[in-house]
Design a protein around this motif. Structure first.
Motif, PDB file in Angstrom:
ATOM      1  N   LEU A 183       0.782  -1.251  -0.022  1.00  0.00           N
ATOM      2  CA  LEU A 183      -0.088   0.018   0.054  1.00  0.00           C
ATOM      3  C   LEU A 183       0.974   1.259  -0.034  1.00  0.00           C
ATOM      4  O   LEU A 183       0.535   2.266  -0.687  1.00  0.00           O
ATOM      5  N   LEU A 184       2.085   1.301   0.565  1.00  0.00           N
ATOM      6  CA  LEU A 184       2.834   2.377   0.796  1.00  0.00           C
ATOM      7  C   LEU A 184       3.525   2.582  -0.709  1.00  0.00           C
ATOM      8  O   LEU A 184       3.422   3.832  -0.979  1.00  0.00           O
ATOM      9  N   ILE A 185       3.739   1.544  -1.491  1.00  0.00           N
ATOM     10  CA  ILE A 185       4.736   1.569  -2.757  1.00  0.00           C
ATOM     11  C   ILE A 185       3.510   2.192  -3.635  1.00  0.00           C
ATOM     12  O   ILE A 185       3.806   3.089  -4.488  1.00  0.00           O
ATOM     13  N   ALA A 186       2.186   1.761  -3.608  1.00  0.00           N
ATOM     14  CA  ALA A 186       1.012   2.098  -4.394  1.00  0.00           C
ATOM     15  C   ALA A 186       0.714   3.516  -4.128  1.00  0.00           C
ATOM     16  O   ALA A 186      -0.303   3.856  -4.602  1.00  0.00           O
ATOM     17  N   ASP A 187       0.993   4.142  -2.991  1.00  0.00           N
ATOM     18  CA  ASP A 187       0.910   5.621  -2.551  1.00  0.00           C
ATOM     19  C   ASP A 187      -0.881   5.490  -2.169  1.00  0.00           C
ATOM     20  O   ASP A 187      -1.370   6.499  -2.337  1.00  0.00           O
ATOM     21  N   VAL A 188      -1.260   4.554  -1.502  1.00  0.00           N
ATOM     22  CA  VAL A 188      -2.416   4.619  -1.148  1.00  0.00           C
ATOM     23  C   VAL A 188      -2.536   5.354   0.176  1.00  0.00           C
ATOM     24  O   VAL A 188      -1.959   5.273   1.093  1.00  0.00           O
ATOM     25  N   ARG A 189      -3.513   6.378   0.094  1.00  0.00           N
ATOM     26  CA  ARG A 189      -3.982   7.167   1.428  1.00  0.00           C
ATOM     27  C   ARG A 189      -5.367   7.244   1.650  1.00  0.00           C
ATOM     28  O   ARG A 189      -5.951   7.533   0.730  1.00  0.00           O
ATOM     29  N   VAL A 190      -5.832   7.041   2.932  1.00  0.00           N
ATOM     30  CA  VAL A 190      -6.956   7.194   3.343  1.00  0.00           C
ATOM     31  C   VAL A 190      -7.533   8.271   4.103  1.00  0.00           C
ATOM     32  O   VAL A 190      -6.509   8.688   4.792  1.00  0.00           O
ATOM     33  N   ASP A 191      -8.606   8.768   4.438  1.00  0.00           N
ATOM     34  CA  ASP A 191      -9.045   9.515   5.204  1.00  0.00           C
ATOM     35  C   ASP A 191      -9.429   9.093   6.636  1.00  0.00           C
ATOM     36  O   ASP A 191      -9.721   9.790   7.615  1.00  0.00           O
ATOM     37  N   GLU A 192      -9.623   7.713   6.493  1.00  0.00           N
ATOM     38  CA  GLU A 192      -9.946   7.204   8.157  1.00  0.00           C
ATOM     39  C   GLU A 192      -9.519   5.605   7.872  1.00  0.00           C
ATOM     40  O   GLU A 192      -9.729   4.884   6.857  1.00  0.00           O
ATOM     41  N   VAL A 193      -9.252   4.837   9.004  1.00  0.00           N
ATOM     42  CA  VAL A 193      -9.177   3.256   9.047  1.00  0.00           C
ATOM     43  C   VAL A 193      -9.847   3.021  10.013  1.00  0.00           C
ATOM     44  O   VAL A 193      -9.655   3.788  11.221  1.00  0.00           O
ATOM     45  N   VAL A 194     -10.994   2.018   9.948  1.00  0.00           N
ATOM     46  CA  VAL A 194     -11.794   1.442  11.037  1.00  0.00           C
ATOM     47  C   VAL A 194     -11.582   0.134  11.153  1.00  0.00           C
ATOM     48  O   VAL A 194     -11.367  -0.400  10.167  1.00  0.00           O
ATOM     49  N   GLU A 229      -8.093  -5.150  15.177  1.00  0.00           N
ATOM     50  CA  GLU A 229      -7.410  -3.988  15.359  1.00  0.00           C
ATOM     51  C   GLU A 229      -5.742  -3.990  15.238  1.00  0.00           C
ATOM     52  O   GLU A 229      -5.329  -3.046  14.583  1.00  0.00           O
ATOM     53  N   GLN A 230      -5.221  -5.194  15.352  1.00  0.00           N
ATOM     54  CA  GLN A 230      -3.830  -5.431  15.101  1.00  0.00           C
ATOM     55  C   GLN A 230      -3.578  -5.001  13.536  1.00  0.00           C
ATOM     56  O   GLN A 230      -2.672  -4.346  13.055  1.00  0.00           O
ATOM     57  N   THR A 231      -4.321  -5.564  12.703  1.00  0.00           N
ATOM     58  CA  THR A 231      -4.156  -5.594  11.237  1.00  0.00           C
ATOM     59  C   THR A 231      -4.425  -4.069  10.816  1.00  0.00           C
ATOM     60  O   THR A 231      -3.585  -3.514  10.091  1.00  0.00           O
ATOM     61  N   ALA A 232      -5.517  -3.484  11.363  1.00  0.00           N
ATOM     62  CA  ALA A 232      -5.693  -2.127  11.155  1.00  0.00           C
ATOM     63  C   ALA A 232      -4.691  -1.200  11.350  1.00  0.00           C
ATOM     64  O   ALA A 232      -4.258  -0.317  10.717  1.00  0.00           O
ATOM     65  N   ASN A 233      -4.048  -1.468  12.512  1.00  0.00           N
ATOM     66  CA  ASN A 233      -2.991  -0.366  13.247  1.00  0.00           C
ATOM     67  C   ASN A 233      -1.757  -0.763  12.258  1.00  0.00           C
ATOM     68  O   ASN A 233      -0.799   0.277  12.063  1.00  0.00           O
ATOM     69  N   ILE A 234      -1.355  -1.878  11.779  1.00  0.00           N
ATOM     70  CA  ILE A 234      -0.345  -1.893  10.921  1.00  0.00           C
ATOM     71  C   ILE A 234      -0.425  -1.243   9.416  1.00  0.00           C
ATOM     72  O   ILE A 234       0.382  -0.723   9.102  1.00  0.00           O
ATOM     73  N   LEU A 235      -1.688  -1.380   9.178  1.00  0.00           N
ATOM     74  CA  LEU A 235      -1.812  -0.582   7.716  1.00  0.00           C
ATOM     75  C   LEU A 235      -2.014   0.752   7.866  1.00  0.00           C
ATOM     76  O   LEU A 235      -1.447   1.608   6.875  1.00  0.00           O
ATOM     77  N   SER A 236      -2.438   1.064   9.051  1.00  0.00           N
ATOM     78  CA  SER A 236      -2.658   2.761   9.113  1.00  0.00           C
ATOM     79  C   SER A 236      -1.407   3.434   9.303  1.00  0.00           C
ATOM     80  O   SER A 236      -1.353   4.584   8.833  1.00  0.00           O
TER      81      SER A 236
END
Length: 163
Positions: free
Chosen positions: A37-48, A56-63
């Motif tokens: 996702l970092l290489i693909a330059d994915v940016r979001v306005d919120e992670v839930v 929660e652990q997966t979300a925090n690694i990605l966020s």
């Protein structure tokens, strides 16, 4: 608007730990997806996420890589057997890109609803750690009002070395 649906990465079995946190493989798979996702330059306005340890652990690694390093936010209505109504409504009124980390069968039902207009059937084959990018389209001819932009599974990314 883009909606990223993520099935949490692999968790420990309930017999090993009743809270079912991520396994070592799950942590590594989530890190592989985060690097993608970092290489693909994915940016979001919120992670839930659903509030369950593995989500929660997966979300925090990605966020860390997609949401300015902010910790993901727990919301209700993302449990494995919850209705997709609340998330669908939130996605339809959202003004920005949203990443949702949850569970099966909820993620499959949400993808099917977005792509076909119905929760029934399977529109996307998830595996633990999979991220699906859906994009809102303004075409009234489309059943669900969303289109599949892309998807990525950890198994498609090869080996990842922890840093």
């Amino acid at each position: 608007m883009k909606l990223y649906l993520v099935q949490h990465a692999e968790a420990l079995p309930k017999e090993t730990d009743s809270k079912r946190p991520l396994s070592e493989k799950g942590r590594n798979d989530a890190a592989k997806i985060a690097a993608f996702l970092l290489i693909a330059d994915v940016r979001v306005d919120e992670v839930v996420h659903s509030g369950k340890a593995r989500a929660e652990q997966t979300a925090n690694i990605l966020s860390k890589d997609v949401w300015s390093g902010q910790a993901a936010v727990e919301i209700e209505g993302l449990g494995p057997n919850d209705s997709t109504d609340h998330l669908m409504h939130s996605a339809e009124i959202s003004g920005g890109d949203l990443m949702v980390v949850g569970h099966m069968p909820f993620m499959a039902k949400m993808a099917a609803r977005c792509l076909t207009g119905s929760e029934n059937g399977m529109a996307v084959a998830f595996e633990p750690g999979t991220v699906v990018c859906l994009e809102r389209i303004d075409d009234s001819e489309t059943s669900g009002g969303w289109a599949l932009n892309w998807m990525q599974r950890p198994s498609m990314l090869g080996e990842h070395k922890e840093v």
